[in-house]
Scaffold this active site. Structure first.
Site, PDB file in Angstrom:
ATOM      1  N   LEU A 157     -22.001  12.603  32.559  1.00 29.20           N
ATOM      2  CA  LEU A 157     -22.801  11.754  31.670  1.00 29.20           C
ATOM      3  C   LEU A 157     -24.171  12.363  31.387  1.00 29.20           C
ATOM      4  O   LEU A 157     -24.737  12.175  30.318  1.00 29.20           O
ATOM      5  CB  LEU A 157     -23.022  10.378  32.320  1.00 29.20           C
ATOM      6  CG  LEU A 157     -21.991   9.283  32.099  1.00 29.20           C
ATOM      7  CD1 LEU A 157     -22.410   8.045  32.880  1.00 29.20           C
ATOM      8  CD2 LEU A 157     -21.875   8.945  30.619  1.00 29.20           C
ATOM      9  N   GLN A 158     -24.695  13.114  32.355  1.00 28.12           N
ATOM     10  CA  GLN A 158     -26.049  13.627  32.237  1.00 28.12           C
ATOM     11  C   GLN A 158     -26.183  14.740  31.208  1.00 28.12           C
ATOM     12  O   GLN A 158     -27.280  15.016  30.734  1.00 28.12           O
ATOM     13  CB  GLN A 158     -26.536  14.122  33.603  1.00 28.12           C
ATOM     14  CG  GLN A 158     -26.558  13.020  34.622  1.00 28.12           C
ATOM     15  CD  GLN A 158     -27.194  13.423  35.931  1.00 28.12           C
ATOM     16  OE1 GLN A 158     -27.932  14.371  35.991  1.00 28.12           O
ATOM     17  NE2 GLN A 158     -26.905  12.686  36.972  1.00 28.12           N
ATOM     18  N   SER A 189     -35.357  11.980  36.952  1.00 30.72           N
ATOM     19  CA  SER A 189     -34.472  10.827  37.058  1.00 30.72           C
ATOM     20  C   SER A 189     -34.902   9.944  38.243  1.00 30.72           C
ATOM     21  O   SER A 189     -36.041   9.487  38.271  1.00 30.72           O
ATOM     22  CB  SER A 189     -33.017  11.300  37.172  1.00 30.72           C
ATOM     23  OG  SER A 189     -32.120  10.242  36.924  1.00 30.72           O
ATOM     24  N   MET A 190     -34.070   9.723  39.245  1.00 26.17           N
ATOM     25  CA  MET A 190     -34.486   8.930  40.399  1.00 26.17           C
ATOM     26  C   MET A 190     -35.705   9.548  41.071  1.00 26.17           C
ATOM     27  O   MET A 190     -36.579   8.843  41.584  1.00 26.17           O
ATOM     28  CB  MET A 190     -33.343   8.794  41.407  1.00 26.17           C
ATOM     29  CG  MET A 190     -33.662   7.888  42.586  1.00 26.17           C
ATOM     30  SD  MET A 190     -32.351   7.850  43.841  1.00 26.17           S
ATOM     31  CE  MET A 190     -32.675   9.402  44.706  1.00 26.17           C
ATOM     32  N   TRP A 219     -30.533  11.546  41.659  1.00 26.86           N
ATOM     33  CA  TRP A 219     -29.468  10.922  42.447  1.00 26.86           C
ATOM     34  C   TRP A 219     -28.267  11.856  42.587  1.00 26.86           C
ATOM     35  O   TRP A 219     -27.820  12.474  41.626  1.00 26.86           O
ATOM     36  CB  TRP A 219     -29.044   9.620  41.765  1.00 26.86           C
ATOM     37  CG  TRP A 219     -27.965   8.859  42.465  1.00 26.86           C
ATOM     38  CD1 TRP A 219     -28.142   7.940  43.463  1.00 26.86           C
ATOM     39  CD2 TRP A 219     -26.559   8.929  42.226  1.00 26.86           C
ATOM     40  NE1 TRP A 219     -26.921   7.443  43.857  1.00 26.86           N
ATOM     41  CE2 TRP A 219     -25.929   8.030  43.110  1.00 26.86           C
ATOM     42  CE3 TRP A 219     -25.762   9.678  41.357  1.00 26.86           C
ATOM     43  CZ2 TRP A 219     -24.560   7.839  43.154  1.00 26.86           C
ATOM     44  CZ3 TRP A 219     -24.384   9.501  41.388  1.00 26.86           C
ATOM     45  CH2 TRP A 219     -23.794   8.591  42.269  1.00 26.86           C
ATOM     46  N   ASP A 248     -30.347  11.959  25.597  1.00 25.54           N
ATOM     47  CA  ASP A 248     -30.109  11.360  26.920  1.00 25.54           C
ATOM     48  C   ASP A 248     -29.386  10.018  26.795  1.00 25.54           C
ATOM     49  O   ASP A 248     -29.871   9.104  26.129  1.00 25.54           O
ATOM     50  CB  ASP A 248     -31.455  11.177  27.637  1.00 25.54           C
ATOM     51  CG  ASP A 248     -31.308  10.889  29.121  1.00 25.54           C
ATOM     52  OD1 ASP A 248     -30.222  10.469  29.551  1.00 25.54           O
ATOM     53  OD2 ASP A 248     -32.290  11.101  29.856  1.00 25.54           O
ATOM     54  N   HIS A 275     -29.924  14.553  29.656  1.00 31.75           N
ATOM     55  CA  HIS A 275     -30.596  14.032  30.849  1.00 31.75           C
ATOM     56  C   HIS A 275     -31.165  15.134  31.748  1.00 31.75           C
ATOM     57  O   HIS A 275     -31.945  14.852  32.646  1.00 31.75           O
ATOM     58  CB  HIS A 275     -29.614  13.160  31.641  1.00 31.75           C
ATOM     59  CG  HIS A 275     -30.264  12.307  32.688  1.00 31.75           C
ATOM     60  ND1 HIS A 275     -31.165  11.299  32.394  1.00 31.75           N
ATOM     61  CD2 HIS A 275     -30.150  12.305  34.041  1.00 31.75           C
ATOM     62  CE1 HIS A 275     -31.566  10.726  33.507  1.00 31.75           C
ATOM     63  NE2 HIS A 275     -30.971  11.316  34.525  1.00 31.75           N
ATOM     64  N   PHE A 318     -20.742  10.817  36.899  1.00 30.85           N
ATOM     65  CA  PHE A 318     -22.168  10.596  36.664  1.00 30.85           C
ATOM     66  C   PHE A 318     -22.826  11.896  36.191  1.00 30.85           C
ATOM     67  O   PHE A 318     -23.664  11.889  35.285  1.00 30.85           O
ATOM     68  CB  PHE A 318     -22.825  10.088  37.954  1.00 30.85           C
ATOM     69  CG  PHE A 318     -24.170   9.457  37.746  1.00 30.85           C
ATOM     70  CD1 PHE A 318     -24.273   8.151  37.283  1.00 30.85           C
ATOM     71  CD2 PHE A 318     -25.335  10.148  38.024  1.00 30.85           C
ATOM     72  CE1 PHE A 318     -25.514   7.559  37.096  1.00 30.85           C
ATOM     73  CE2 PHE A 318     -26.580   9.564  37.848  1.00 30.85           C
ATOM     74  CZ  PHE A 318     -26.666   8.262  37.382  1.00 30.85           C
ATOM     75  N   LEU A 319     -22.435  13.021  36.791  1.00 28.49           N
ATOM     76  CA  LEU A 319     -22.993  14.316  36.391  1.00 28.49           C
ATOM     77  C   LEU A 319     -22.591  14.661  34.961  1.00 28.49           C
ATOM     78  O   LEU A 319     -23.402  15.181  34.188  1.00 28.49           O
ATOM     79  CB  LEU A 319     -22.527  15.422  37.341  1.00 28.49           C
ATOM     80  CG  LEU A 319     -22.952  15.292  38.805  1.00 28.49           C
ATOM     81  CD1 LEU A 319     -22.430  16.468  39.618  1.00 28.49           C
ATOM     82  CD2 LEU A 319     -24.471  15.209  38.933  1.00 28.49           C
TER      83      LEU A 319
END
Length: 258
Positions: free
Chosen positions: A146-147, A82-83, A22, A207, A235, A143-144
């Site tokens: 967090l990965q 991931s997605m 994503w 992760d 992640h 979001f990045l």
């Protein structure tokens, strides 16, 4: 006719399709390309609405899978992060004849937490969707970050992911929201239990988005599949541990070929 952006490279005989996650694009694979090209013919695609495939709007998981298949090799190993792991899994379910093997990376058949199923809390995903409409660039950056959280190279890895996003035009908010909808609603647990294809699941020990508990749960529910939890990675294990990650992919391809 609208076309996705594809980049094909490599000297190997085996076709390997790589599907990003994503918010990102095919540039995310650059740290493993040189390690994989001696072994594979790589097919790097920007998923619909992402990177250089900007002519596409938001779509469902099955629609995305069908569009990717249109320009894909006739038969390949499919690797989805991931997605992208959901997209690769959907392709394996709907068109198994096109799939020699399936590799999912930091992915889950069901990203949302349910009773006795670890995942992202629904309110967290809903919060990201709300924030996208207010400040979508900052939301993508969060979001990045967090990965990569928890790894020794977390800041460096987060900068790398951010640079990949900024290489090209940012995806439309509707596309990003549609992607979060896929993460929020998709549940392929029962369908994939019947998948008989060679199947490797790779996880990061640290992760924060796909907990390593998912690996153990699926080991018992899907005994026909293999799993590896990579120590020290979060992640994006192919960013933090490119050498070890690439070796897992090469070894899986060799096993699947015998």
């Amino acid at each position: 006719m609208k076309q996705l952006y594809w980049n094909i490279c490599g000297e190997g005989d085996c076709d390997l399709v790589l599907l990003h996650g994503w918010g990102l694009n095919a540039g995310v694979w650059h740290c493993i390309i040189d390690r994989l090209t001696p072994h594979f013919r790589l097919h790097l695609v920007d998923l619909p609405g992402y990177g250089r495939s900007t002519e596409f709007g938001a779509m469902s998981l099955s629609e995305m899978a069908e569009i990717v298949l249109q320009q894909a090799p006739q038969q390949a190993i499919w690797l989805g992060w991931s997605m992208g792991g959901l997209v690769a899994s959907q392709i394996a379910l709907s068109h198994p004849e096109r799939v020699r093997g399936l590799i999912t990376v930091s992915s889950s058949p069901c990203f949302t937490a349910h009773d006795e199923w670890p995942g992202i809390r629904p309110e967290v995903l809903a919060g990201f969707q709300q924030q996208l409409s207010e400040d979508f660039q900052r939301t993508v950056e969060r979001f990045l970050a967090l990965q990569t959280l928890g790894t020794e190279s977390a800041r460096q890895d987060a900068r790398l992911l951010k640079a990949v996003v900024l290489q090209h035009q940012m995806p439309e908010v509707a596309v990003l929201t549609g992607g979060l909808d896929i993460l929020r609603t998709a549940d392929l647990r029962e369908e994939l239990a019947d998948c008989s294809l060679p199947f490797l699941r790779i996880y990061g020990y640290l992760d924060g988005l796909v907990p390593r508990k998912v690996a153990a749960l699926l080991n018992s529910q899907w005994p026909h599949t293999q799993s590896v939890v990579m120590p020290g990675s979060a992640h994006a294990p192919f960013v933090s541990h490119p050498e070890a990650f690439s070796q897992l992919v090469v070894d899986f391809a060799q096993q699947s070929n015998t």
